[in-house]
Design a protein around this motif. Structure first.
Motif, PDB file in Angstrom:
ATOM      1  N   GLY A  72       3.639  55.812  -3.121  1.00 16.78           N
ATOM      2  CA  GLY A  72       4.698  56.369  -2.286  1.00 16.78           C
ATOM      3  C   GLY A  72       6.014  56.593  -2.989  1.00 16.78           C
ATOM      4  O   GLY A  72       7.016  56.904  -2.353  1.00 16.78           O
ATOM      5  N   HIS A  73       6.044  56.457  -4.328  1.00 16.93           N
ATOM      6  CA  HIS A  73       7.315  56.581  -5.060  1.00 16.93           C
ATOM      7  C   HIS A  73       7.967  57.947  -4.878  1.00 16.93           C
ATOM      8  O   HIS A  73       9.178  58.052  -4.899  1.00 16.93           O
ATOM      9  CB  HIS A  73       7.120  56.280  -6.543  1.00 16.93           C
ATOM     10  N   GLU A  74       7.160  58.980  -4.686  1.00 12.67           N
ATOM     11  CA  GLU A  74       7.718  60.335  -4.540  1.00 12.67           C
ATOM     12  C   GLU A  74       8.501  60.500  -3.245  1.00 12.67           C
ATOM     13  O   GLU A  74       9.376  61.351  -3.154  1.00 12.67           O
ATOM     14  CB  GLU A  74       6.615  61.381  -4.628  1.00 12.67           C
ATOM     15  N   GLU A  75       8.201  59.678  -2.255  1.00  6.63           N
ATOM     16  CA  GLU A  75       8.901  59.774  -0.977  1.00  6.63           C
ATOM     17  C   GLU A  75      10.391  59.481  -1.115  1.00  6.63           C
ATOM     18  O   GLU A  75      11.189  59.925  -0.296  1.00  6.63           O
ATOM     19  CB  GLU A  75       8.267  58.821   0.034  1.00  6.63           C
ATOM     20  N   ASN A  76      10.755  58.718  -2.142  1.00  8.31           N
ATOM     21  CA  ASN A  76      12.154  58.354  -2.350  1.00  8.31           C
ATOM     22  C   ASN A  76      12.922  59.387  -3.171  1.00  8.31           C
ATOM     23  O   ASN A  76      14.107  59.208  -3.426  1.00  8.31           O
ATOM     24  CB  ASN A  76      12.242  56.987  -3.043  1.00  8.31           C
ATOM     25  N   SER A  89      14.333  63.312  -3.938  1.00 12.96           N
ATOM     26  CA  SER A  89      14.680  64.569  -3.274  1.00 12.96           C
ATOM     27  C   SER A  89      13.725  65.654  -3.770  1.00 12.96           C
ATOM     28  O   SER A  89      13.043  65.492  -4.787  1.00 12.96           O
ATOM     29  CB  SER A  89      16.120  64.952  -3.593  1.00 12.96           C
ATOM     30  N   GLU A  90      13.704  66.774  -3.080  1.00 12.45           N
ATOM     31  CA  GLU A  90      12.867  67.898  -3.503  1.00 12.45           C
ATOM     32  C   GLU A  90      13.246  68.343  -4.914  1.00 12.45           C
ATOM     33  O   GLU A  90      12.381  68.629  -5.740  1.00 12.45           O
ATOM     34  CB  GLU A  90      13.017  69.065  -2.516  1.00 12.45           C
ATOM     35  N   GLU A  91      14.535  68.360  -5.206  1.00 10.86           N
ATOM     36  CA  GLU A  91      15.010  68.752  -6.538  1.00 10.86           C
ATOM     37  C   GLU A  91      14.521  67.767  -7.604  1.00 10.86           C
ATOM     38  O   GLU A  91      14.088  68.185  -8.685  1.00 10.86           O
ATOM     39  CB  GLU A  91      16.540  68.802  -6.527  1.00 10.86           C
ATOM     40  N   GLN A  92      14.564  66.481  -7.305  1.00 12.50           N
ATOM     41  CA  GLN A  92      14.086  65.471  -8.260  1.00 12.50           C
ATOM     42  C   GLN A  92      12.577  65.589  -8.479  1.00 12.50           C
ATOM     43  O   GLN A  92      12.099  65.455  -9.602  1.00 12.50           O
ATOM     44  CB  GLN A  92      14.433  64.068  -7.764  1.00 12.50           C
ATOM     45  N   ARG A  93      11.821  65.841  -7.407  1.00 10.56           N
ATOM     46  CA  ARG A  93      10.367  66.013  -7.538  1.00 10.56           C
ATOM     47  C   ARG A  93      10.039  67.220  -8.408  1.00 10.56           C
ATOM     48  O   ARG A  93       9.167  67.161  -9.277  1.00 10.56           O
ATOM     49  CB  ARG A  93       9.716  66.161  -6.165  1.00 10.56           C
ATOM     50  N   GLU A  94      10.746  68.324  -8.175  1.00 16.31           N
ATOM     51  CA  GLU A  94      10.510  69.527  -8.974  1.00 16.31           C
ATOM     52  C   GLU A  94      10.860  69.307 -10.439  1.00 16.31           C
ATOM     53  O   GLU A  94      10.141  69.766 -11.326  1.00 16.31           O
ATOM     54  CB  GLU A  94      11.302  70.696  -8.399  1.00 16.31           C
ATOM     55  N   ALA A  95      11.949  68.593 -10.703  1.00 13.60           N
ATOM     56  CA  ALA A  95      12.352  68.304 -12.086  1.00 13.60           C
ATOM     57  C   ALA A  95      11.305  67.422 -12.775  1.00 13.60           C
ATOM     58  O   ALA A  95      10.941  67.665 -13.929  1.00 13.60           O
ATOM     59  CB  ALA A  95      13.724  67.643 -12.116  1.00 13.60           C
ATOM     60  N   ALA A  96      10.826  66.411 -12.074  1.00 11.47           N
ATOM     61  CA  ALA A  96       9.808  65.526 -12.643  1.00 11.47           C
ATOM     62  C   ALA A  96       8.524  66.309 -12.923  1.00 11.47           C
ATOM     63  O   ALA A  96       7.908  66.147 -13.986  1.00 11.47           O
ATOM     64  CB  ALA A  96       9.530  64.356 -11.697  1.00 11.47           C
ATOM     65  N   TYR A  97       8.125  67.157 -11.986  1.00 10.11           N
ATOM     66  CA  TYR A  97       6.928  67.970 -12.171  1.00 10.11           C
ATOM     67  C   TYR A  97       7.073  68.859 -13.406  1.00 10.11           C
ATOM     68  O   TYR A  97       6.139  68.984 -14.207  1.00 10.11           O
ATOM     69  CB  TYR A  97       6.675  68.813 -10.910  1.00 10.11           C
ATOM     70  N   ALA A  98       8.242  69.455 -13.590  1.00  7.02           N
ATOM     71  CA  ALA A  98       8.491  70.302 -14.766  1.00  7.02           C
ATOM     72  C   ALA A  98       8.374  69.489 -16.051  1.00  7.02           C
ATOM     73  O   ALA A  98       7.851  69.976 -17.059  1.00  7.02           O
ATOM     74  CB  ALA A  98       9.859  70.968 -14.666  1.00  7.02           C
ATOM     75  N   GLU A  99       8.837  68.246 -16.028  1.00  6.44           N
ATOM     76  CA  GLU A  99       8.727  67.389 -17.218  1.00  6.44           C
ATOM     77  C   GLU A  99       7.269  67.054 -17.524  1.00  6.44           C
ATOM     78  O   GLU A  99       6.877  67.019 -18.690  1.00  6.44           O
ATOM     79  CB  GLU A  99       9.534  66.114 -17.024  1.00  6.44           C
ATOM     80  N   THR A 107      -4.889  47.609 -11.568  1.00  7.54           N
ATOM     81  CA  THR A 107      -4.495  48.825 -12.271  1.00  7.54           C
ATOM     82  C   THR A 107      -4.837  50.076 -11.490  1.00  7.54           C
ATOM     83  O   THR A 107      -4.134  51.055 -11.579  1.00  7.54           O
ATOM     84  CB  THR A 107      -5.156  48.921 -13.659  1.00  7.54           C
ATOM     85  N   LYS A 108      -5.915  50.051 -10.698  1.00 10.88           N
ATOM     86  CA  LYS A 108      -6.286  51.234  -9.947  1.00 10.88           C
ATOM     87  C   LYS A 108      -5.288  51.518  -8.831  1.00 10.88           C
ATOM     88  O   LYS A 108      -5.203  52.621  -8.332  1.00 10.88           O
ATOM     89  CB  LYS A 108      -7.681  51.079  -9.386  1.00 10.88           C
ATOM     90  N   GLU A 109      -4.526  50.524  -8.415  1.00  9.98           N
ATOM     91  CA  GLU A 109      -3.559  50.722  -7.342  1.00  9.98           C
ATOM     92  C   GLU A 109      -2.329  51.483  -7.811  1.00  9.98           C
ATOM     93  O   GLU A 109      -1.650  52.085  -7.013  1.00  9.98           O
ATOM     94  CB  GLU A 109      -3.152  49.380  -6.754  1.00  9.98           C
ATOM     95  N   VAL A 110      -2.062  51.434  -9.102  1.00 11.80           N
ATOM     96  CA  VAL A 110      -0.836  52.059  -9.577  1.00 11.80           C
ATOM     97  C   VAL A 110      -1.043  53.070 -10.698  1.00 11.80           C
ATOM     98  O   VAL A 110      -0.120  53.774 -11.054  1.00 11.80           O
ATOM     99  CB  VAL A 110       0.212  51.007 -10.024  1.00 11.80           C
ATOM    100  N   LEU A 111      -2.234  53.144 -11.274  1.00 13.10           N
ATOM    101  CA  LEU A 111      -2.463  54.098 -12.356  1.00 13.10           C
ATOM    102  C   LEU A 111      -2.483  55.491 -11.762  1.00 13.10           C
ATOM    103  O   LEU A 111      -3.366  55.848 -10.998  1.00 13.10           O
ATOM    104  CB  LEU A 111      -3.775  53.798 -13.088  1.00 13.10           C
ATOM    105  N   GLY A 112      -1.460  56.285 -12.096  1.00 13.55           N
ATOM    106  CA  GLY A 112      -1.301  57.591 -11.475  1.00 13.55           C
ATOM    107  C   GLY A 112      -1.767  58.752 -12.320  1.00 13.55           C
ATOM    108  O   GLY A 112      -2.013  59.838 -11.818  1.00 13.55           O
ATOM    109  N   GLY A 113      -1.875  58.534 -13.625  1.00 14.94           N
ATOM    110  CA  GLY A 113      -2.286  59.618 -14.506  1.00 14.94           C
ATOM    111  C   GLY A 113      -2.392  59.149 -15.942  1.00 14.94           C
ATOM    112  O   GLY A 113      -2.167  57.981 -16.250  1.00 14.94           O
ATOM    113  N   ARG A 134      11.171  56.273 -16.114  1.00  8.60           N
ATOM    114  CA  ARG A 134      12.536  56.019 -15.645  1.00  8.60           C
ATOM    115  C   ARG A 134      12.678  56.065 -14.127  1.00  8.60           C
ATOM    116  O   ARG A 134      13.747  55.827 -13.596  1.00  8.60           O
ATOM    117  CB  ARG A 134      13.512  56.995 -16.284  1.00  8.60           C
ATOM    118  N   LEU A 135      11.586  56.363 -13.423  1.00  8.37           N
ATOM    119  CA  LEU A 135      11.642  56.464 -11.962  1.00  8.37           C
ATOM    120  C   LEU A 135      10.932  55.295 -11.283  1.00  8.37           C
ATOM    121  O   LEU A 135      10.303  55.453 -10.240  1.00  8.37           O
ATOM    122  CB  LEU A 135      11.033  57.800 -11.498  1.00  8.37           C
ATOM    123  N   GLY A 136      11.010  54.119 -11.874  1.00 10.17           N
ATOM    124  CA  GLY A 136      10.449  52.925 -11.254  1.00 10.17           C
ATOM    125  C   GLY A 136       9.036  52.585 -11.665  1.00 10.17           C
ATOM    126  O   GLY A 136       8.511  51.559 -11.261  1.00 10.17           O
TER     127      GLY A 136
END
Length: 112
Positions: free
Chosen positions: A12-16, A18-28, A70-76, A99-101
């Motif tokens: 649920g980390h993405e819920e915290n 903003s749309e701009e922050q999500r888009e920036a992270a996706y671009a990275e 590890t399966k609970e938090v391994l995202g990629g 850097r995002l937690g």
């Protein structure tokens, strides 16, 4: 040398963000995947889609859902080519989760 960057995030980390922050992270993440040193990368489905397999006494046993921490938090993950650990650390520092937690674990891949 090849390294695996295992990307850990809090559910649920993405819920915290903003749309701009999500888009920036996706671009990275896309930039990392496009880096010529990146041999492959992928995002994992949620832990709720996991199936665990064990072979006990010659029988294959499967369990739906996660039970390993590890399966609970391994995202990629990302497989990278780096000259040494310092270069791998530099690349890992550009993963938004670092850097995002979340965190990025670096492991050398066994070469055979």
């Amino acid at each position: 040398m090849q390294y695996a960057l295992m990307i850990y995030t809090e559910p649920g980390h993405e819920e915290n963000l903003s749309e701009e922050q999500r888009e920036a992270a996706y671009a990275e993440y896309l930039a990392l995947a496009d880096d010529p040193r990146c041999a492959g990368a992928g995002q994992l489905q949620s832990a709720g889609t996991a199936t665990s397999v064990r072979v006990v006494g010659g029988r294959t046993l499967m369990t739906d859902g996660p039970f390993a921490d590890t399966k609970e938090v391994l995202g990629g993950f990302c497989l990278i080519e780096a000259a040494d650990l310092d270069e791998a650390i530099e690349m890992a520092s550009h993963v938004p989760a670092a850097r995002l937690g979340g965190a990025v674990e670096i492991r050398p891949v066994v070469q055979r």
